[in-house]
Design a protein around this motif. Sequence first.
Motif, PDB file in Angstrom:
ATOM      1  N   THR A 124      -0.391  -0.694   3.923  1.00  0.00           N
ATOM      2  CA  THR A 124       1.012  -0.539   3.561  1.00  0.00           C
ATOM      3  C   THR A 124       1.875  -1.600   4.213  1.00  0.00           C
ATOM      4  O   THR A 124       3.082  -1.498   4.218  1.00  0.00           O
ATOM      5  CB  THR A 124       1.520   0.852   3.966  1.00  0.00           C
ATOM      6  OG1 THR A 124       1.319   1.020   5.368  1.00  0.00           O
ATOM      7  CG2 THR A 124       0.791   1.942   3.211  1.00  0.00           C
ATOM      8  N   GLY A 125       1.268  -2.609   4.810  1.00  0.00           N
ATOM      9  CA  GLY A 125       2.025  -3.676   5.429  1.00  0.00           C
ATOM     10  C   GLY A 125       2.091  -3.561   6.938  1.00  0.00           C
ATOM     11  O   GLY A 125       2.250  -4.540   7.623  1.00  0.00           O
ATOM     12  N   GLY A 126       1.982  -2.356   7.452  1.00  0.00           N
ATOM     13  CA  GLY A 126       2.022  -2.169   8.897  1.00  0.00           C
ATOM     14  C   GLY A 126       0.622  -2.126   9.473  1.00  0.00           C
ATOM     15  O   GLY A 126      -0.347  -1.852   8.775  1.00  0.00           O
ATOM     16  N   LYS A 148      -1.071  -1.506 -15.272  1.00  0.00           N
ATOM     17  CA  LYS A 148      -1.328  -0.059 -15.254  1.00  0.00           C
ATOM     18  C   LYS A 148      -0.668   0.605 -14.053  1.00  0.00           C
ATOM     19  O   LYS A 148      -0.173   1.729 -14.147  1.00  0.00           O
ATOM     20  CB  LYS A 148      -2.829   0.216 -15.285  1.00  0.00           C
ATOM     21  CG  LYS A 148      -3.424  -0.086 -16.646  1.00  0.00           C
ATOM     22  CD  LYS A 148      -4.860   0.287 -16.747  1.00  0.00           C
ATOM     23  CE  LYS A 148      -5.334  -0.041 -18.161  1.00  0.00           C
ATOM     24  NZ  LYS A 148      -6.707   0.304 -18.394  1.00  0.00           N
ATOM     25  N   MET A 149      -0.643  -0.085 -12.910  1.00  0.00           N
ATOM     26  CA  MET A 149       0.030   0.467 -11.740  1.00  0.00           C
ATOM     27  C   MET A 149       1.521   0.644 -12.027  1.00  0.00           C
ATOM     28  O   MET A 149       2.113   1.661 -11.676  1.00  0.00           O
ATOM     29  CB  MET A 149      -0.178  -0.437 -10.518  1.00  0.00           C
ATOM     30  CG  MET A 149      -1.580  -0.372  -9.945  1.00  0.00           C
ATOM     31  SD  MET A 149      -1.830  -1.503  -8.564  1.00  0.00           S
ATOM     32  CE  MET A 149      -0.826  -0.726  -7.308  1.00  0.00           C
ATOM     33  N   LYS A 150       2.111  -0.357 -12.692  1.00  0.00           N
ATOM     34  CA  LYS A 150       3.533  -0.280 -13.028  1.00  0.00           C
ATOM     35  C   LYS A 150       3.779   0.830 -14.040  1.00  0.00           C
ATOM     36  O   LYS A 150       4.728   1.607 -13.916  1.00  0.00           O
ATOM     37  CB  LYS A 150       4.006  -1.625 -13.576  1.00  0.00           C
ATOM     38  CG  LYS A 150       5.483  -1.680 -13.846  1.00  0.00           C
ATOM     39  CD  LYS A 150       5.910  -3.065 -14.259  1.00  0.00           C
ATOM     40  CE  LYS A 150       7.428  -3.098 -14.489  1.00  0.00           C
ATOM     41  NZ  LYS A 150       7.877  -4.425 -14.897  1.00  0.00           N
ATOM     42  N   THR A 174       1.340   3.055  -6.360  1.00  0.00           N
ATOM     43  CA  THR A 174       1.578   2.079  -5.297  1.00  0.00           C
ATOM     44  C   THR A 174       0.260   1.767  -4.598  1.00  0.00           C
ATOM     45  O   THR A 174      -0.736   2.482  -4.761  1.00  0.00           O
ATOM     46  CB  THR A 174       2.573   2.611  -4.255  1.00  0.00           C
ATOM     47  OG1 THR A 174       1.990   3.734  -3.603  1.00  0.00           O
ATOM     48  CG2 THR A 174       3.884   3.021  -4.904  1.00  0.00           C
ATOM     49  N   VAL A 175       0.289   0.717  -3.781  1.00  0.00           N
ATOM     50  CA  VAL A 175      -0.900   0.355  -3.013  1.00  0.00           C
ATOM     51  C   VAL A 175      -1.264   1.498  -2.062  1.00  0.00           C
ATOM     52  O   VAL A 175      -2.440   1.800  -1.857  1.00  0.00           O
ATOM     53  CB  VAL A 175      -0.656  -0.960  -2.236  1.00  0.00           C
ATOM     54  CG1 VAL A 175      -1.824  -1.273  -1.320  1.00  0.00           C
ATOM     55  CG2 VAL A 175      -0.433  -2.108  -3.200  1.00  0.00           C
ATOM     56  N   ALA A 176      -0.254   2.161  -1.511  1.00  0.00           N
ATOM     57  CA  ALA A 176      -0.505   3.291  -0.609  1.00  0.00           C
ATOM     58  C   ALA A 176      -1.234   4.415  -1.335  1.00  0.00           C
ATOM     59  O   ALA A 176      -2.084   5.096  -0.746  1.00  0.00           O
ATOM     60  CB  ALA A 176       0.801   3.793  -0.017  1.00  0.00           C
ATOM     61  N   ASP A 177      -0.915   4.630  -2.628  1.00  0.00           N
ATOM     62  CA  ASP A 177      -1.609   5.656  -3.410  1.00  0.00           C
ATOM     63  C   ASP A 177      -3.098   5.357  -3.534  1.00  0.00           C
ATOM     64  O   ASP A 177      -3.916   6.258  -3.657  1.00  0.00           O
ATOM     65  CB  ASP A 177      -1.020   5.754  -4.820  1.00  0.00           C
ATOM     66  CG  ASP A 177       0.414   6.258  -4.841  1.00  0.00           C
ATOM     67  OD1 ASP A 177       0.806   6.974  -3.902  1.00  0.00           O
ATOM     68  OD2 ASP A 177       1.142   5.917  -5.797  1.00  0.00           O
TER      69      ASP A 177
END
Length: 101
Positions: A51-53, A36-38, A43-46
Amino acid sequence: MASYSELMAQAQSLMAQAEQARKDELSAVIADIKAKMKQFGITVADLGGATGGKKAGKSKSSAPAKYRGPNGELWAGGPGRKPEWVRAVLASGKSIEDFRI
């Protein structure tokens, strides 16, 4: 009536089965979420996730330092628990004012 050891063996077997069922269902749910995300370009940020940082850590105090300890420690002199070096200075009979910046 079953003995205690038999019941415990059954309980452990059921717990193992329940854990396997949870893992199987979790895999299906994760696959569905990813699809569903695709599909919607999410995105994960949404989602408000990492976000990795790393986030910048917040300072305990924004007040400027008023005192410098014998080893360079800084303290603003605010309310709350005194740092260990301040307690040691006071316990030795010295005045905290001797360490004012």
